[in-house]
Design an enzyme around this catalytic site. Sequence first.
Site, PDB file in Angstrom:
ATOM      1  N   HIS A 429      -0.241 -27.726  22.680  1.00  0.00           N
ATOM      2  CA  HIS A 429       0.690 -28.764  22.243  1.00  0.00           C
ATOM      3  C   HIS A 429       0.039 -30.150  22.182  1.00  0.00           C
ATOM      4  CE1 HIS A 429       4.483 -29.923  20.877  1.00  0.00           C
ATOM      5  NE2 HIS A 429       5.274 -29.515  21.864  1.00  0.00           N
ATOM      6  N   ASP A 433       1.605 -29.677  16.859  1.00  0.00           N
ATOM      7  CA  ASP A 433       3.014 -30.010  17.060  1.00  0.00           C
ATOM      8  C   ASP A 433       3.876 -28.773  16.845  1.00  0.00           C
ATOM      9  OD1 ASP A 433       2.370 -32.663  17.513  1.00  0.00           O
ATOM     10  OD2 ASP A 433       2.523 -33.185  15.381  1.00  0.00           O
TER      11      ASP A 433
END
Length: 458
Positions: A429, A433
């Site tokens: 992450h 995204d």
Amino acid sequence: MGEHVIKLPDVGEGVAEAELVEWHVKVGDLVREDTVLAAVMTDKATVEIPSPVDGEILWLGAEIGDTVPVGSPLIRLKVEGEGNFKEGEAAPAKAESKPTSEKQDTPTPSPSPQGGGGQLAASASKSERQKAATGEEKVQTESPSPLRGGARGGGTKVPAITGAPRPEGERPLASPAVRLRAKEAGIDLRQVAGSGPAGRISHEDVEAFIARGPQAARASGLAENYSVEDIKVIGLRRRIAEKMALSKSRIPHITYVEEVDVTALEELRAALNKEKRADRPKLTMLPFLMRAMVKAIGEQPNLNSLYDDDAGVIHQHGGIHIGIAAQTPTGLVVPVVKHAEARDLWDCGAEVNRLAEAAKKGTATREELSGSTITITSLGAMGGIATTPVINYPEVAIVGVNKMMVRPMWDGTQFVPRKMMNLSSSFDHRVIDGWDAAVFVQRIKTLLETPALIFVES
């Protein structure tokens, strides 16, 4: 006669040390030239160390699980001739071994404070066992254990109430009166621990057993197990543990699960396998997924990256090197299909088969087990409904394949049986995204549900 010292060789470019995972010899063994002496591991590749000479093993320089620097002494042998050990050089200390004639202090066996599981004590003579079996009383001559609460007839005796069942066929030692009491109470005397001499069962032992409750009395042959086995984490298992700990501690994972209708894909796969040429491999699901990933990565090249978080640099690769997580008898390894972007469906299938076979046999090279830029993990029929795959550090994405199931699906007018499979994919992450992760998985889903698109050139 001379001595020959074998040092840990350079087992790979840039490797400064290796872990000893197996000895094939011991001190005193006679070995021939090319005999495999040991196995060491580095970066999930196992390397065997052969003997360059004939000789006798004098010394072993490490224990299983030790990390050995390249160039350090590993084995010393006695050989014909001068050997390679010169006077004045520092010689490794010779391994010490306990002589077989060494006397050890052996305590005299005595009845256990808790009855020793009901077995006959080693100190009991044959005549004692015969007397106990016929119900004759025997005066205890040895000093009582402080755990028993004093000598026989003096003080309060605390009967043992625990112990393992007697071995099959061994007759419990008890007087006729004790046997009658046990029979009336529905107790199997083989389950009662005796506190008397030679494990003899007394009235107190029977009453204590009854006091423990009906559940214990009914537990025929069942016993609590307090054993603890210490297993040293070495070799591939340690490499896996270190890699997973590094991945989970450094990468904030996001996992995205999506179901895919693979009915059309399975029909196409069956048709291609039925009509395949002799020089082509039998296709599984993996080559189709690999080709779908190649096409999806072409649209989102940032998924095919390695993140150097120490330097703060993302290395985005043009070549797509897909790691295939494979379970082997020794643990999980990840052979790598290099340049999947340049391979067609059958070439992908053939390379997967070749690497899987090498991994299972333990013959995969260091080159074949490194260099991946994105990974596929699959448990096949054991894949479950959904998983949370751990990213293969320092990659930024991993695609997990769950098991295929036939489920009723609504087509707008009725329920029809469809072959459904979930994809569970994890992403770093820090780099990917959630939206990008969803777009990537949805693109793979579209390609798998309409497999003809896999063959369409971009």
